[in-house]
Write a protein that holds these residues in place. Structure first.
Motif, PDB file in Angstrom:
ATOM      1  N   HIS A  60       9.203   4.905 -13.275  1.00  0.00           N
ATOM      2  CA  HIS A  60       7.786   4.303 -12.977  1.00  0.00           C
ATOM      3  C   HIS A  60       6.575   4.811 -13.493  1.00  0.00           C
ATOM      4  O   HIS A  60       5.962   3.992 -13.700  1.00  0.00           O
ATOM      5  CB  HIS A  60       7.755   3.794 -11.958  1.00  0.00           C
ATOM      6  N   TRP A 119       1.061   0.704  -6.826  1.00  0.00           N
ATOM      7  CA  TRP A 119      -0.770   1.120  -7.487  1.00  0.00           C
ATOM      8  C   TRP A 119      -1.462   0.617  -7.201  1.00  0.00           C
ATOM      9  O   TRP A 119      -1.760   1.539  -6.053  1.00  0.00           O
ATOM     10  CB  TRP A 119      -0.112   0.765  -9.099  1.00  0.00           C
ATOM     11  N   ARG A 120      -1.411  -0.797  -6.194  1.00  0.00           N
ATOM     12  CA  ARG A 120      -2.992  -0.951  -5.979  1.00  0.00           C
ATOM     13  C   ARG A 120      -3.258  -0.846  -4.569  1.00  0.00           C
ATOM     14  O   ARG A 120      -4.131  -0.219  -3.310  1.00  0.00           O
ATOM     15  CB  ARG A 120      -2.707  -2.498  -5.836  1.00  0.00           C
ATOM     16  N   GLU A 121      -2.174  -1.060  -3.396  1.00  0.00           N
ATOM     17  CA  GLU A 121      -2.373  -0.480  -2.488  1.00  0.00           C
ATOM     18  C   GLU A 121      -1.389   0.688  -1.623  1.00  0.00           C
ATOM     19  O   GLU A 121      -1.687   1.148  -0.813  1.00  0.00           O
ATOM     20  CB  GLU A 121      -1.380  -1.265  -1.568  1.00  0.00           C
ATOM     21  N   THR A 160       9.885   1.496  -0.363  1.00  0.00           N
ATOM     22  CA  THR A 160       9.184   0.778  -1.358  1.00  0.00           C
ATOM     23  C   THR A 160      10.414  -0.316  -0.988  1.00  0.00           C
ATOM     24  O   THR A 160      10.380  -1.614  -1.369  1.00  0.00           O
ATOM     25  CB  THR A 160      10.824   1.322  -2.614  1.00  0.00           C
ATOM     26  N   TYR A 187      11.373  -4.868  -7.289  1.00  0.00           N
ATOM     27  CA  TYR A 187       9.690  -4.033  -6.993  1.00  0.00           C
ATOM     28  C   TYR A 187       8.551  -4.097  -7.271  1.00  0.00           C
ATOM     29  O   TYR A 187       8.699  -4.109  -8.264  1.00  0.00           O
ATOM     30  CB  TYR A 187      10.196  -2.495  -6.010  1.00  0.00           C
ATOM     31  N   ASP A 188       7.303  -4.772  -6.219  1.00  0.00           N
ATOM     32  CA  ASP A 188       6.025  -5.303  -6.436  1.00  0.00           C
ATOM     33  C   ASP A 188       5.369  -3.047  -7.417  1.00  0.00           C
ATOM     34  O   ASP A 188       4.643  -3.097  -6.628  1.00  0.00           O
ATOM     35  CB  ASP A 188       5.385  -5.874  -5.721  1.00  0.00           C
ATOM     36  N   THR A 189       5.843  -3.470  -8.407  1.00  0.00           N
ATOM     37  CA  THR A 189       5.491  -1.784  -9.105  1.00  0.00           C
ATOM     38  C   THR A 189       3.709  -1.599  -8.782  1.00  0.00           C
ATOM     39  O   THR A 189       3.170  -1.145  -8.855  1.00  0.00           O
ATOM     40  CB  THR A 189       5.860  -1.073 -10.038  1.00  0.00           C
ATOM     41  N   GLY A 190       2.672  -3.358  -9.462  1.00  0.00           N
ATOM     42  CA  GLY A 190       2.036  -3.629  -8.927  1.00  0.00           C
ATOM     43  C   GLY A 190       1.258  -2.919  -7.976  1.00  0.00           C
ATOM     44  O   GLY A 190       0.265  -2.648  -7.271  1.00  0.00           O
ATOM     45  N   ALA A 191       2.225  -4.009  -6.644  1.00  0.00           N
ATOM     46  CA  ALA A 191       1.565  -3.377  -5.308  1.00  0.00           C
ATOM     47  C   ALA A 191       1.340  -1.923  -4.930  1.00  0.00           C
ATOM     48  O   ALA A 191       0.530  -1.764  -3.954  1.00  0.00           O
ATOM     49  CB  ALA A 191       2.064  -4.746  -4.029  1.00  0.00           C
ATOM     50  N   ASP A 233      -3.184   3.931  -6.239  1.00  0.00           N
ATOM     51  CA  ASP A 233      -4.655   4.248  -6.959  1.00  0.00           C
ATOM     52  C   ASP A 233      -5.747   4.681  -5.183  1.00  0.00           C
ATOM     53  O   ASP A 233      -6.722   5.162  -5.472  1.00  0.00           O
ATOM     54  CB  ASP A 233      -5.620   2.590  -6.475  1.00  0.00           C
ATOM     55  N   ARG A 241       9.546  -7.682  -4.160  1.00  0.00           N
ATOM     56  CA  ARG A 241       8.763  -9.030  -3.932  1.00  0.00           C
ATOM     57  C   ARG A 241       9.751  -9.684  -3.577  1.00  0.00           C
ATOM     58  O   ARG A 241      10.900  -9.833  -3.076  1.00  0.00           O
ATOM     59  CB  ARG A 241       9.392  -9.426  -5.500  1.00  0.00           C
TER      60      ARG A 241
END
Length: 210
Positions: free
Chosen positions: A149, A98-100, A66, A92-96, A103, A71
Motif C-alpha cells: 500500500h 492515511w487520513r486518520e 487494520t 481495507y479503507d486505505t484512505g481512512a 497524516d 470498509r
C-alpha cells in the motif's frame, strides 16, 4: 533464506530496543512500524507485546489494527463474500488510514490518531475517541497485506508462514483467502523486502532475520 532460532520474549526485547533508537525517513517525530502478516500469524499479538516492552522502557506507543479500518460490508462485499480481488485490494479503507493515522503522524502532524473507524461485527462506525500520541511515540500498525500500500513505514516486520502452516492455521471458512496471500508473496515479496522477518510456522519456536 538463513534465519536464527529465537524465543518470542527475546524477539520482543530486541524489537523494542531497536525502536528506541529508530529514526524516521521523513523527519516525523513519530516512528511508524508495520507488523505484517496473515491473520493466522497473529501479528496483533506481537504488536501488543512490543507495545508493553516499550512501555516498561518509558516509550509510549499506539497499537492500531487494520481490522478497525475495514470498509462497510456493502462496499467490501459488493462482488460477493469470497471475491479475491476485493479482499486483496479493496477490503481495507486505505484512505481512512492515511487520513486518520498516517497524516497526523507525519511531519507537522498533530499526533491525534483515530485508533479504529469501523466495527466489522456490527457493520457500524466505532465512534472511538481519538488518541494523542506524544512526539517520540511509536505507531505499531498490524494487519495483513500491509506492504503493498506504500504506507510510510520506518520499520517493517513480516510474520511468515509456509503455505502448509498458513492453511493449517487458517479457519476452513477462510481458506478462500489463501490465494490472496500467494499473490502477495509473488507480487510484493514481503519476506525479501521487510526489515525484519519472523518465521512463525511453529508458534512455540520462531526464527528470525533482522
Amino acid at each position: 533464506m538463513r534465519l536464527e532460532a529465537i524465543t518470542w520474549d527475546r524477539l520482543v526485547d530486541l524489537l523494542a530496543e531497536r525502536l528506541l533508537d529508530l529514526d524516521t525517513a521523513d523527519g516525523s517525530p513519530w516512528p511508524r512500524v508495520a507488523l505484517d502478516g496473515a491473520p493466522a500469524a497473529r501479528p496483533g499479538d506481537l504488536a501488543e507485546r512490543v507495545a508493553e516492552a516499550l512501555r516498561v522502557r518509558g516509550r509510549p506507543s499506539l497499537v492500531v489494527g487494520t481490522e478497525g479500518f475495514l470498509r462497510p460490508a456493502s462496499v467490501r462485499l459488493e462482488y460477493g463474500h469470497q471475491d479475491l480481488e476485493s479482499y486483496y485490494s479493496g477490503w481495507y479503507d486505505t484512505g481512512a488510514l492515511w487520513r486518520e493515522v498516517f497524516d497526523p503522524l507525519g511531519p507537522g502532524g498533530s499526533g491525534r490518531v483515530l485508533p479504529d473507524l469501523w466495527d466489522p461485527v456490527t457493520d457500524r462506525a466505532t465512534r472511538s475517541p481519538y488518541a494523542e500520541l506524544p512526539p517520540g511515540g511509536v505507531l505499531l500498525l498490524h494487519g495483513p497485506l500491509l506492504l503493498h500500500h506504500w504506507f510510510p513505514f520506518d520499520l517493517t516486520v513480516h510474520l511468515l508462514l509456509s503455505p502448509g502452516a498458513l492453511r493449517r492455521r487458517t479457519p476452513e471458512s477462510e481458506h478462500w483467502t489463501l490465494p490472496a496471500f500467494e499473490r502477495y508473496e509473488r507480487e510484493t515479496d514481503p519476506a525479501g523486502t521487510a526489515d525484519v522477518l519472523v518465521r512463525a510456522d511453529d508458534p512455540r519456536h520462531p526464527a528470525w532475520r533482522g
